[in-house]
Write an enzyme that holds these catalytic residues in place. Structure first.
Site, mmCIF file in Angstrom:
data_model
loop_
_atom_site.group_PDB
_atom_site.id
_atom_site.type_symbol
_atom_site.label_atom_id
_atom_site.label_comp_id
_atom_site.label_asym_id
_atom_site.label_seq_id
_atom_site.Cartn_x
_atom_site.Cartn_y
_atom_site.Cartn_z
ATOM 1 N N GLU A 1 -4.600 63.643 -44.971
ATOM 2 C CA GLU A 1 -4.889 62.206 -44.809
ATOM 3 C C GLU A 1 -5.695 61.655 -45.986
ATOM 4 O O GLU A 1 -6.627 60.875 -45.815
ATOM 5 C CB GLU A 1 -5.564 61.934 -43.462
ATOM 6 C CG GLU A 1 -4.637 62.283 -42.306
ATOM 7 C CD GLU A 1 -4.986 61.663 -40.974
ATOM 8 O OE1 GLU A 1 -5.726 60.673 -40.951
ATOM 9 O OE2 GLU A 1 -4.490 62.177 -39.966
HETATM 10 C C1 LIG Z 1 -2.656 71.462 -41.965
HETATM 11 C C2 LIG Z 1 -1.909 70.356 -42.663
HETATM 12 C C3 LIG Z 1 -1.345 69.330 -41.915
HETATM 13 C C4 LIG Z 1 -0.615 68.320 -42.554
HETATM 14 N N1 LIG Z 1 -0.001 67.353 -41.794
HETATM 15 C C5 LIG Z 1 0.813 66.455 -42.415
HETATM 16 C C6 LIG Z 1 1.590 65.531 -41.651
HETATM 17 O O1 LIG Z 1 1.530 65.495 -40.413
HETATM 18 N N2 LIG Z 1 2.435 64.692 -42.303
HETATM 19 C C7 LIG Z 1 2.543 64.701 -43.652
HETATM 20 O O2 LIG Z 1 3.320 63.910 -44.195
HETATM 21 N N3 LIG Z 1 1.795 65.541 -44.416
HETATM 22 C C8 LIG Z 1 0.950 66.420 -43.823
HETATM 23 N N4 LIG Z 1 0.208 67.304 -44.578
HETATM 24 C C9 LIG Z 1 0.259 67.213 -46.021
HETATM 25 C C10 LIG Z 1 -1.025 66.683 -46.617
HETATM 26 O O3 LIG Z 1 -1.151 65.316 -46.367
HETATM 27 C C11 LIG Z 1 -0.997 67.056 -48.100
HETATM 28 O O4 LIG Z 1 -1.373 68.413 -48.166
HETATM 29 C C12 LIG Z 1 -1.895 66.202 -48.943
HETATM 30 O O5 LIG Z 1 -1.363 64.924 -49.046
HETATM 31 C C13 LIG Z 1 -2.066 66.780 -50.345
HETATM 32 O O6 LIG Z 1 -0.836 67.077 -50.902
HETATM 33 P P1 LIG Z 1 -0.569 68.527 -51.539
HETATM 34 O O7 LIG Z 1 -1.080 69.532 -50.612
HETATM 35 O O8 LIG Z 1 0.852 68.602 -51.944
HETATM 36 O O9 LIG Z 1 -1.497 68.559 -52.805
HETATM 37 P P2 LIG Z 1 -1.177 68.018 -54.299
HETATM 38 O O10 LIG Z 1 -0.797 66.580 -54.261
HETATM 39 O O11 LIG Z 1 -0.282 68.964 -54.980
HETATM 40 O O12 LIG Z 1 -2.637 68.125 -54.881
HETATM 41 C C14 LIG Z 1 -3.309 69.368 -55.047
HETATM 42 C C15 LIG Z 1 -4.738 69.071 -55.439
HETATM 43 O O13 LIG Z 1 -4.755 68.283 -56.630
HETATM 44 C C16 LIG Z 1 -5.457 67.074 -56.402
HETATM 45 N N5 LIG Z 1 -4.811 65.981 -57.113
HETATM 46 C C17 LIG Z 1 -3.572 65.485 -56.905
HETATM 47 N N6 LIG Z 1 -3.354 64.447 -57.717
HETATM 48 C C18 LIG Z 1 -4.475 64.277 -58.447
HETATM 49 C C19 LIG Z 1 -4.868 63.362 -59.454
HETATM 50 N N7 LIG Z 1 -4.086 62.371 -59.868
HETATM 51 N N8 LIG Z 1 -6.097 63.490 -59.979
HETATM 52 C C20 LIG Z 1 -6.926 64.465 -59.572
HETATM 53 N N9 LIG Z 1 -6.612 65.344 -58.632
HETATM 54 C C21 LIG Z 1 -5.403 65.259 -58.062
HETATM 55 C C22 LIG Z 1 -5.413 66.846 -54.898
HETATM 56 O O14 LIG Z 1 -6.485 66.047 -54.469
HETATM 57 C C23 LIG Z 1 -5.486 68.261 -54.377
HETATM 58 O O15 LIG Z 1 -6.817 68.670 -54.348
HETATM 59 C C24 LIG Z 1 -0.514 68.317 -43.960
HETATM 60 C C25 LIG Z 1 -1.117 69.334 -44.706
HETATM 61 C C26 LIG Z 1 -1.796 70.345 -44.082
HETATM 62 C C27 LIG Z 1 -2.397 71.435 -44.908
#
Ligand SMILES: Cc1cc2nc3c(=O)[nH]c(=O)nc-3n(C[C@H](O)[C@H](O)[C@H](O)COP(=O)(O)OP(=O)(O)OC[C@H]3O[C@@H](n4cnc5c(N)ncnc54)[C@H](O)[C@@H]3O)c2cc1C
Length: 641
Positions: free
Chosen positions: A421
């Protein structure tokens, strides 16, 4: 239809998509937006909204039933160990009314305010995390919230009562290549030949409740226009399937999975809001929907404080209780003061949202970031204070006759709050974007490398007019040195917030001057700036609440004043350090070295371990061995048996 197509996006395109889906209008005042501009408008949050208002009887009765249900029917250790909820949990929660807390009464829900809803989530999360992980996406961002905010009357009548009565909903945005950056979204919508529906194709990752939900909000891109829409999809429709159940570090009972959509026919009436506005809808729903997460984080911190306080008083080492050793004592003080700040920060954001007179999207992001990161720090300190027992599982503690106290389970469950979120970094970027909003509006043409000379020249009078008045006024403030006397012992802290907010605003302006269009990439600068703003927000919120408690002769008013003082002293020290580091830091050095680390220049540092590649190769070798063992021709002796 290819489901593996990748929608490649450059950094600039990603920024454009984020900017296009950003809610830009500011129709109501915003406390934090003004704070960002150096205008500390304490009167917007003082008196503390709704302070001292007793809870509605109906809500108190609901909370009592909810608590009783959890204590009698949910064993958090069993849920954690088995990774499963009791079989009747959805039915029981819907009988209690917990599935429709956020849904208006006229559609069969409880019609709770944000404050009531978020506090219920806090009660749940402090006891068992997976249940909040189930309830929150269902109604904070799933069908109820999106349809309530943007749905047609017909959609509200059709879907909201179903969700309130026990049908589970889920929110599907994330994909393999789509996490924080929605520009690369590939799940597609193609118009059917009869023109009445779309065919949905694609795969969604980590969809919480995806295993059990009957109603899904799915974000997908129109093949023709490239715009993204939010559509309601029923999981029973042909073409919807669950490919895999995901398991995580914590929240073991989460019904989270990979969902696949193959030529799913979605009637056009199932689009939420205007077609092409899906991301805007998702982000707007998240703006207030994410208010439940900081309450969840707060409840973990409260539980941790209780564990730390109890254990540090009870456990004796070196002839006296742990809590009387100075290093532990300082941790305990900081934890208590921080819990008070966390509660105040999220209460304020919820109450302001419920009152509806201010725009609270920045306060919502700040509360999420402040509370989730502080909860993690508090849990880490608690683990340290509990020592080996903190690291031991509750089941093991109980089995050998010790009272279990949740620390490792809380830690495992809480960590993800800083990721989903809106991850921490994204919350910082969201706030940083609002911090420079006014400056971009006034001086954007000057710093935009795409602006022509004529456009730059045309912008000059507006820039001179605005900054000619604004900038000098960010230097002087009598109130910052002599004001707020009516707040007694809080005055010094309030004066600090006033002066610091002006300094903060000046620094944003200086950042624009120095880095110009490159400012958006200076995350070291921007993130420190946002961290200072969050400290100021927390200080102001705490002063407002402490003052309200004193005015109301609250029995805890003196304690609150002491806590407020401790927190504000810590916050000022932190803000002063961050101010210094805005300009005196090692950012350039760190950025340069990171590029080298990423390029593998320092890979020699990893010598001496079994590498990831070796582990992977060994795994495949073991699997191949198992496979070939399975196909071994049985010996004559074995065959005879
Ligand atoms: C338990 C769990 C439940 C979830 N439930 C849902 C759900 O119900 N529906 C859904 O759609 N998604 C869901 N998600 C997905 C969740 O919203 C994403 O994990 C989240 O949006 C981050 O995306 P990512 O994990 O791909 O990280 P990435 O986007 O790959 O980012 C990895 C890291 O890099 C950082 N980062 C990314 N971009 C930048 C930037 N421009 N500058 C600096 N830092 C950056 C991020 O903050 C993060 O720390 C869930 C995830 C988990 C783990």
């Amino acid at each position: 239809m290819s489901q593996t197509r990748t929608h490649d996006a450059t950094e600039a395109q990603s920024r454009e998509v984020a900017e296009a889906s950003r809610q830009k209008e500011w129709r109501k005042p915003s406390f934090m937006k003004d704070l960002f501009l150096g205008d500390f408008r304490f009167e917007l949050i003082e008196p503390f909204p709704n302070f001292g208002q007793p809870d509605r009887e109906e809500y108190t009765a609901f909370m009592a039933r909810l608590k009783q249900y959890f204590l009698e029917e949910i064993d958090p250790l069993e849920v954690d160990a088995t990774g499963e909820f009791p079989a009747d949990i959805v039915q029981r929660l819907s009988e209690l009314g917990a599935m429709g807390m956020n849904i208006p009464k006229e559609y069969g829900g409880q019609g709770f305010t944000k404050s009531e809803y978020s506090r219920s989530m806090g009660l749940v999360n402090g006891y068992e995390g997976s249940t909040m992980g189930f309830l929150s996406p269902h109604q904070s961002v799933g069908v109820p919230e999106c349809v309530k905010l943007f749905g047609t009357e017909e959609q509200k009548r059709e879907y909201l009562p179903r969700c309130a009565n026990g049908e589970v909903s889920a929110f599907a945005l994330t994909e393999h290549d789509v996490g924080s950056d929605p520009a690369r979204l590939t799940t597609s919508l193609t118009e059917t030949e009869d023109g009445e529906a779309w065919l949905l194709n694609g795969t969604k990752l980590w969809c919480t409740n995806g295993l059990v939900a009957s109603l899904l909000v799915v974000m997908a891109r129109h093949e023709e226009s490239g715009a993204i829409s939010a559509v309601i999809v029923e999981s029973k429709w042909p073409g919807v399937s669950v490919e895999h159940r995901c398991h995580f570090m914590g929240l073991s009972a989460l019904q989270n999975g990979v969902l696949k959509f193959e030529n799913v026919r979605v009637p056009k009436k199932n689009v939420i809001g205007a077609p092409g506005k899906g991301l805007r809808i998702a982000l707007t729903a998240l703006n207030t929907g994410r208010l439940s997460i900081p309450y969840g984080a707060l409840s973990c911190a409260k539980k941790a404080l209780q564990v730390a306080r109890t254990w540090a008083a009870e456990r004796k080492q070196w002839g006296k209780p742990l809590g009387t050793h100075e290093a532990i004592a300082h941790k305990i003080t900081s934890m208590a003061a921080t819990v008070f700040a966390m509660e105040t920060v999220i209460d304020l954001a919820c109450q302001l949202t419920d009152q509806g007179q201010l725009d609270t999207r920045i306060e919502s992001a700040a509360s999420k970031e402040f509370n989730t990161s502080r909860a993690w720090d508090i849990l880490d300190d608690t683990m340290q204070i509990r020592g080996g027992r903190g690291y031991e599982k509750e089941t093991s503690l109980r089995a050998r006759g010790e009272r279990p106290m949740p620390v490792e389970r809380l830690m495992r469950d809480a960590r993800v709050q800083r990721i989903f979120e809106g991850a921490s970094e994204i919350m910082h970027l969201l706030m940083a974007r609002e911090a420079v909003d006014k400056h971009l509006e006034v001086a954007g043409a000057i710093i935009d490398p795409k602006s022509t000379f004529a456009q730059k020249a045309a912008a000059l009078p507006k820039i001179a007019g605005f900054y000619g008045v604004w900038y000098p006024s960010r230097w002087f403030s009598l109130k910052g040195w002599t004001g707020y006397g009516q707040y007694g012992p809080l005055a010094g802290h309030l004066r600090y917030v006033r002066r610091a907010s002006q300094r903060l605003a000046r620094q944003a302006f200086h950042g624009m001057l120095v880095y110009q269009a490159g400012l958006e990439k200076r995350q070291g600068f921007l993130f420190r700036w946002v961290d200072i703003a969050m400290e100021l927000y927390a200080m102001a919120a705490l002063c407002s609440r402490t003052h309200a408690m004193r005015q109301a002769n609250d029995p805890n008013a003196a304690d609150a004043a002491a806590m407020c003082d401790v927190f504000c002293r810590q916050a000022r020290r932190k803000a002063d350090r961050l101010f210094r580091e805005l300009w005196r830091n090692d950012d350039a050095l760190n950025t340069a070295m990171a590029a080298e680390v990423l390029a593998g220049k320092y890979a020699w540092l990893e010598n001496g371990i079994i590498s990831l590649d070796e582990e992977e190769a060994a795994y495949h070798a073991r699997e191949a061995k198992k496979l070939s063992a399975g196909f071994e021709i049985p010996s004559e002796e074995m065959a005879a048996k």
